[in-house]
Scaffold this motif. Structure first.
Motif, PDB file in Angstrom:
ATOM      1  N   LEU A   1       4.819  -1.731   1.109  1.00 22.56           N
ATOM      2  CA  LEU A   1       6.234  -2.438   1.629  1.00 22.56           C
ATOM      3  C   LEU A   1       7.115  -2.648   0.399  1.00 22.56           C
ATOM      4  CD1 LEU A   1       7.093  -3.397   4.323  1.00 22.56           C
ATOM      5  CD2 LEU A   1       6.385  -5.533   3.926  1.00 22.56           C
ATOM      6  N   ALA A   2       6.417  -3.132  -0.492  1.00 22.25           N
ATOM      7  CA  ALA A   2       7.307  -3.192  -1.740  1.00 22.25           C
ATOM      8  C   ALA A   2       8.063  -1.902  -2.290  1.00 22.25           C
ATOM      9  CB  ALA A   2       6.370  -3.926  -2.846  1.00 22.25           C
ATOM     10  N   LEU A   3       7.277  -0.736  -2.112  1.00 23.85           N
ATOM     11  CA  LEU A   3       7.793   0.369  -2.495  1.00 23.85           C
ATOM     12  C   LEU A   3       8.907   1.070  -1.557  1.00 23.85           C
ATOM     13  CD1 LEU A   3       4.245   2.343  -3.527  1.00 23.85           C
ATOM     14  CD2 LEU A   3       6.311   1.385  -5.091  1.00 23.85           C
ATOM     15  N   GLY A   4       9.099   0.163  -0.598  1.00 25.51           N
ATOM     16  CA  GLY A   4       9.832   0.665   0.511  1.00 25.51           C
ATOM     17  C   GLY A   4       9.525   1.233   1.679  1.00 25.51           C
ATOM     18  N   VAL A   5       8.307   1.536   1.925  1.00 24.52           N
ATOM     19  CA  VAL A   5       7.565   2.318   2.952  1.00 24.52           C
ATOM     20  C   VAL A   5       7.987   1.639   4.263  1.00 24.52           C
ATOM     21  CG1 VAL A   5       5.337   2.928   4.082  1.00 24.52           C
ATOM     22  CG2 VAL A   5       5.552   3.334   1.603  1.00 24.52           C
ATOM     23  N   ALA A   6       8.712   2.427   5.172  1.00 24.78           N
ATOM     24  CA  ALA A   6       8.966   1.901   6.264  1.00 24.78           C
ATOM     25  C   ALA A   6       8.206   2.618   7.431  1.00 24.78           C
ATOM     26  CB  ALA A   6      10.648   2.487   6.626  1.00 24.78           C
ATOM     27  N   LYS A   7       8.293   1.989   8.627  1.00 26.29           N
ATOM     28  CA  LYS A   7       7.566   2.576   9.948  1.00 26.29           C
ATOM     29  C   LYS A   7       7.934   4.109   9.990  1.00 26.29           C
ATOM     30  CE  LYS A   7       7.362   1.970  14.792  1.00 26.29           C
ATOM     31  NZ  LYS A   7       7.889   1.198  16.165  1.00 26.29           N
ATOM     32  N   GLY A   8       6.871   4.739  10.329  1.00 26.47           N
ATOM     33  CA  GLY A   8       7.165   6.071  10.443  1.00 26.47           C
ATOM     34  C   GLY A   8       7.194   7.029   9.193  1.00 26.47           C
ATOM     35  N   ASP A   9       7.300   6.227   8.083  1.00 23.71           N
ATOM     36  CA  ASP A   9       7.149   7.159   6.666  1.00 23.71           C
ATOM     37  C   ASP A   9       5.881   7.704   6.623  1.00 23.71           C
ATOM     38  OD1 ASP A   9       9.663   6.654   6.129  1.00 23.71           O
ATOM     39  OD2 ASP A   9       9.211   5.063   4.566  1.00 23.71           O
ATOM     40  N   ARG A  10       5.714   8.745   6.220  1.00 26.49           N
ATOM     41  CA  ARG A  10       4.519   9.598   5.729  1.00 26.49           C
ATOM     42  C   ARG A  10       3.956   9.289   4.597  1.00 26.49           C
ATOM     43  NH1 ARG A  10       8.257  10.900   8.525  1.00 26.49           N
ATOM     44  NH2 ARG A  10       8.972  12.679   7.643  1.00 26.49           N
TER      45      ARG A  10
ATOM     46  N   LEU B   1       1.252  -1.237   8.636  1.00 24.06           N
ATOM     47  CA  LEU B   1       2.652  -1.126   8.365  1.00 24.06           C
ATOM     48  C   LEU B   1       3.185  -0.078   9.482  1.00 24.06           C
ATOM     49  CD1 LEU B   1       3.061  -0.494   4.551  1.00 24.06           C
ATOM     50  CD2 LEU B   1       3.696  -2.369   5.697  1.00 24.06           C
ATOM     51  N   GLY B   2       2.615   0.442  10.090  1.00 26.64           N
ATOM     52  CA  GLY B   2       3.228   1.427  11.217  1.00 26.64           C
ATOM     53  C   GLY B   2       3.519   2.926  10.225  1.00 26.64           C
ATOM     54  N   ALA B   3       3.039   3.174   8.889  1.00 29.15           N
ATOM     55  CA  ALA B   3       3.435   4.136   8.046  1.00 29.15           C
ATOM     56  C   ALA B   3       2.210   5.271   8.707  1.00 29.15           C
ATOM     57  CB  ALA B   3       3.059   4.172   6.769  1.00 29.15           C
ATOM     58  N   ILE B   4       2.675   6.418   8.534  1.00 34.02           N
ATOM     59  CA  ILE B   4       1.845   7.389   9.264  1.00 34.02           C
ATOM     60  C   ILE B   4       1.010   8.178   8.108  1.00 34.02           C
ATOM     61  CG2 ILE B   4       1.669   9.641  10.357  1.00 34.02           C
ATOM     62  CD1 ILE B   4       4.298   9.131  11.648  1.00 34.02           C
ATOM     63  N   LEU B   5      -0.381   7.725   8.194  1.00 32.89           N
ATOM     64  CA  LEU B   5      -1.082   8.473   7.163  1.00 32.89           C
ATOM     65  C   LEU B   5      -1.444   9.805   7.150  1.00 32.89           C
ATOM     66  CD1 LEU B   5      -3.154   7.328   4.774  1.00 32.89           C
ATOM     67  CD2 LEU B   5      -4.959   7.107   6.462  1.00 32.89           C
ATOM     68  N   VAL B   6      -1.031  10.421   6.195  1.00 36.19           N
ATOM     69  CA  VAL B   6      -1.266  12.083   6.276  1.00 36.19           C
ATOM     70  C   VAL B   6      -2.673  12.111   5.384  1.00 36.19           C
ATOM     71  CG1 VAL B   6      -0.561  14.416   5.723  1.00 36.19           C
ATOM     72  CG2 VAL B   6       0.891  12.394   6.389  1.00 36.19           C
ATOM     73  N   THR B   7      -3.897  12.808   5.973  1.00 38.55           N
ATOM     74  CA  THR B   7      -5.186  12.946   5.313  1.00 38.55           C
ATOM     75  C   THR B   7      -5.140  14.111   4.751  1.00 38.55           C
ATOM     76  OG1 THR B   7      -6.193  13.496   7.279  1.00 38.55           O
ATOM     77  CG2 THR B   7      -6.080  11.138   6.802  1.00 38.55           C
ATOM     78  N   VAL B   8      -5.166  14.241   3.283  1.00 37.90           N
ATOM     79  CA  VAL B   8      -5.142  15.609   2.555  1.00 37.90           C
ATOM     80  C   VAL B   8      -6.764  16.102   2.239  1.00 37.90           C
ATOM     81  CG1 VAL B   8      -4.271  16.904   0.763  1.00 37.90           C
ATOM     82  CG2 VAL B   8      -3.165  15.201   1.786  1.00 37.90           C
ATOM     83  N   ASN B   9      -7.149  17.068   2.710  1.00 37.43           N
ATOM     84  CA  ASN B   9      -8.655  17.696   2.387  1.00 37.43           C
ATOM     85  C   ASN B   9      -8.557  17.574   0.791  1.00 37.43           C
ATOM     86  OD1 ASN B   9     -10.959  19.005   1.940  1.00 37.43           O
ATOM     87  ND2 ASN B   9     -10.561  20.327   3.664  1.00 37.43           N
TER      88      ASN B   9
ATOM     89  N   GLU C   1      -3.532  -0.627  -9.397  1.00 36.50           N
ATOM     90  CA  GLU C   1      -3.386  -2.078  -9.848  1.00 36.50           C
ATOM     91  C   GLU C   1      -2.076  -2.649  -9.604  1.00 36.50           C
ATOM     92  OE1 GLU C   1      -6.232  -3.912 -10.229  1.00 36.50           O
ATOM     93  OE2 GLU C   1      -7.273  -1.926 -10.102  1.00 36.50           O
ATOM     94  N   GLY C   2      -1.094  -1.962 -10.041  1.00 37.12           N
ATOM     95  CA  GLY C   2       0.197  -2.329  -9.987  1.00 37.12           C
ATOM     96  C   GLY C   2       0.669  -2.614  -8.460  1.00 37.12           C
ATOM     97  N   LEU C   3       0.327  -1.531  -7.556  1.00 39.45           N
ATOM     98  CA  LEU C   3       0.559  -1.781  -6.258  1.00 39.45           C
ATOM     99  C   LEU C   3      -0.225  -2.819  -5.669  1.00 39.45           C
ATOM    100  CD1 LEU C   3       1.484  -0.072  -3.692  1.00 39.45           C
ATOM    101  CD2 LEU C   3      -0.920   0.416  -3.420  1.00 39.45           C
ATOM    102  N   LEU C   4      -1.508  -3.355  -5.878  1.00 41.16           N
ATOM    103  CA  LEU C   4      -2.220  -4.515  -5.606  1.00 41.16           C
ATOM    104  C   LEU C   4      -1.537  -5.738  -5.829  1.00 41.16           C
ATOM    105  CD1 LEU C   4      -5.943  -3.137  -5.917  1.00 41.16           C
ATOM    106  CD2 LEU C   4      -4.906  -3.822  -3.746  1.00 41.16           C
ATOM    107  N   ALA C   5      -1.133  -5.638  -7.232  1.00 42.84           N
ATOM    108  CA  ALA C   5      -0.530  -6.994  -7.878  1.00 42.84           C
ATOM    109  C   ALA C   5       0.985  -7.095  -7.069  1.00 42.84           C
ATOM    110  CB  ALA C   5      -0.099  -6.646  -9.149  1.00 42.84           C
TER     111      ALA C   5
END
Length: 551
Positions: A68-77, A98-106, A163-167
């Motif tokens: 969320l702090a990175l600006g991820v909005a609902k529907g963002d991939r 968050l309602g973000a869309i997780l794109v799973t990459v092999n 670690e920065g994301l978690l902090a």
């Protein structure tokens, strides 16, 4: 013309006294945390890390607030590109919050495939391992990033990024996350999973909370899961087998997810079952074969095992007997499905016979419908006759991301997903898969479509034309064989030279094992390639006394 009585048609619906879940994934996790706060939610055997449900939810929230702090909005991939590890699972549930869309990459993808997925899905944030084994993920990301305009942020898992994301998340406002979660609907898209397509490039099956949460839940119901179960998940998270049938089946029942290793390792899997007293074990048949063949199999205490899931390919009867007898998985279940259906459509039950488990893919799941139709007319065929398997219900995807025409080809106006698989339904509603309408190859549980590989091999400067087929293989069920026409004056390709050309650009399991150089392909009178004849000839070539040309 006589008509088939309804009871004799190849149609079945899954009745159930258990209602569908109406939650989002985040809400469902909250219910598990409230009910089982101190029970194990996640164990990562490679590092010894473990989380109770309360601890797991706290870290999920930290990742969600970090995004969320990175600006991820609902529907963002948000893409995730890593082998099986705890952070993968945290990202799965955080994006759902968050309602973000997780794109799973092999994890086996190389730069060629990564670039396509980043651009096709419009991935804004990519969470990735730095590297794993021979895969330099960070290097490949750096290579393709200039050509991926949507990609704004890369979060590498093994260093300051994560670690920065978690902090940032731990310093965030929980009320902001609660507000976001309250805006979500179970029908929102939450996941894009890429499945190889006949167009030459993967297609992104777009799935909702409702799709995958319910599928995981009902798969778990048929396995008899409760909060006392501990599920060993050696199958990959990037696929529905891991993240839905594994993770979501676990958390929707308050059970524990056990990650035995970042990638499949038979010894590590057996050790995880023994050390964590797992009650359930997942795998494709080749995984179970490898575990049973481990020289130290007998020293592992597997007495805790009760059930599990085998899927991805037919199971030989002797293997099934060993899984039930030597491994103690008396209630092991066979599942059938596809990414586009979240994935499971049919499943065997705990009281089904060994014969049912090795010769069929079970019966329709709760709240779902299946039918077998004549591919030419669309009419439902009588039971006992082959046709194309179709399925309908809560599990069917919203569609292929950004490809409405391809979606319309797969899902008809009545909501039936046309699987492309040939099947026969018996009098009791059990289904047997007998073949494929298209030329899909199943190699060790991986669904491979020759057209995608053909498109890539066409980029080789010496290749005039190429056709890829599946040929029988003892270990993987099927292997890939490329029939190649060379340009004039070019040196014939060999399997080794094809491997070198593909290395780093195509996933290893998509690289043909056999290469056969020809002047012409078998053709029909109308000019169509006869792959059936190619497969027949290939059997003789590979069984011959001489090394196959180009092998």
């Amino acid at each position: 013309m006589p008509t088939t009585p309804p009871s004799a048609r190849s149609y079945s619906s899954g009745t159930s006294g258990v209602p569908l879940l109406g939650d989002t994934i985040g809400e469902n996790l909250d219910r598990a945390v409230h009910a089982f706060p101190d029970r194990d939610a996640l164990v990562e055997c490679a590092t010894g890390r473990r989380w109770s449900y309360t601890e797991f939810a706290a870290d999920v929230d930290a990742v969600a607030l970090g995004l969320l702090a990175l600006g991820v909005a609902k529907g963002d991939r948000v893409g995730i590109w890593a082998p099986n590890r705890a952070e993968w699972t945290l990202a799965q549930y955080a994006t759902a919050r968050l309602g973000a869309i997780l794109v799973t990459v092999n994890p086996a993808y190389r730069s060629h495939e990564l670039e396509y997925v980043l651009n096709q899905a419009g991935i804004r944030v990519l969470v990735a391992a730095d590297r794993f084994r021979t895969s330099d993920y960070a290097g490949m990301i750096a290579e393709v990033r200039p050509r991926c305009p949507a990609l704004e942020q890369v979060v590498l898992l093994d260093g300051p990024d994560w670690e920065g994301l978690l902090a940032a998340g731990r310093a965030g406002d929980p009320a902001a996350l609660a507000e976001r979660q309250a805006e979500l609907s179970p029908d929102d898209p939450i996941n894009i999973q890429y499945t190889s397509g006949t167009t030459g490039f993967p297609k992104g099956a777009t799935l909702t909370h409702h799709n995958i949460l319910n599928n995981g839940y009902f798969v778990g119901e048929l396995c008899g899961y409760t909060e006392h179960d501990r599920i060993c998940i050696p199958v990959p998270f990037y696929h529905c087998f891991g993240m839905v049938m594994g993770n979501l089946a676990a958390t929707s029942h308050g059970a524990c997810m056990v990650i035995p290793a970042p990638a499949f390792d038979p010894r590590a899997t057996l050790e995880a079952v023994a050390s964590e007293s797992c009650t359930s074990l997942y795998g494709v048949p080749t995984m179970f074969i490898a575990e049973l063949a481990d020289p130290e199999f007998d020293r592992h205490d597997l007495s805790s095992l009760r059930t599990g899931i085998m899927a991805g390919a037919p199971c030989p009867v002797e293997v099934m007997k060993d899984v039930m007898g030597r491994m103690g998985m008396t209630e092991v279940s066979i599942c059938y499905g596809m990414t586009e259906t979240s994935p499971v459509s049919t499943q065997t039950r705990a009281d089904d016979s060994v014969e049912r488990r090795v010769s069929t893919v079970g019966r329709v799941g709760p709240h779902l419908e299946v039918k077998v139709v004549d591919p030419a007319t669309g009419r439902t065929v009588p039971r006992g006759e082959p046709g194309e398997l179709c399925t309908r219900g809560y599990s069917v995807m919203l569609g292929y991301w950004g490809e409405p025409a391809k979606t319309a080809e797969a899902v008809d106006p009545a909501g039936w997903m046309h699987t492309g698989d040939l099947a026969v339904m018996d009098g009791d509603g059990y289904l047997s898969i007998t073949g494929r309408l298209k030329d899909m190859v199943i190699r060790g549980g991986e669904n491979l479509y020759p057209r995608e590989i053909e498109e890539f091999l066409h980029t080789h400067p010496d290749v005039l034309d190429v056709q890829v087929i599946g040929v029988p293989d003892e270990k993987y069920g099927e292997e890939l064989m490329a029939w190649v026409r060379m340009r004039s004056g070019a040196e014939p390709l060999t399997a080794e030279s094809v491997r070198v050309y593909c290395a780093g650009r195509l996933a290893h399991f998509k690289i043909p094992r056999y290469v056969h150089v020809v002047e012409e392909f078998p053709m029909t009178v109308t000019g169509k390639i006869r792959k059936v004849e190619m497969r027949e000839q290939a059997a003789g070539i590979l069984a011959g006394p001489e090394v196959p040309p180009g092998r």
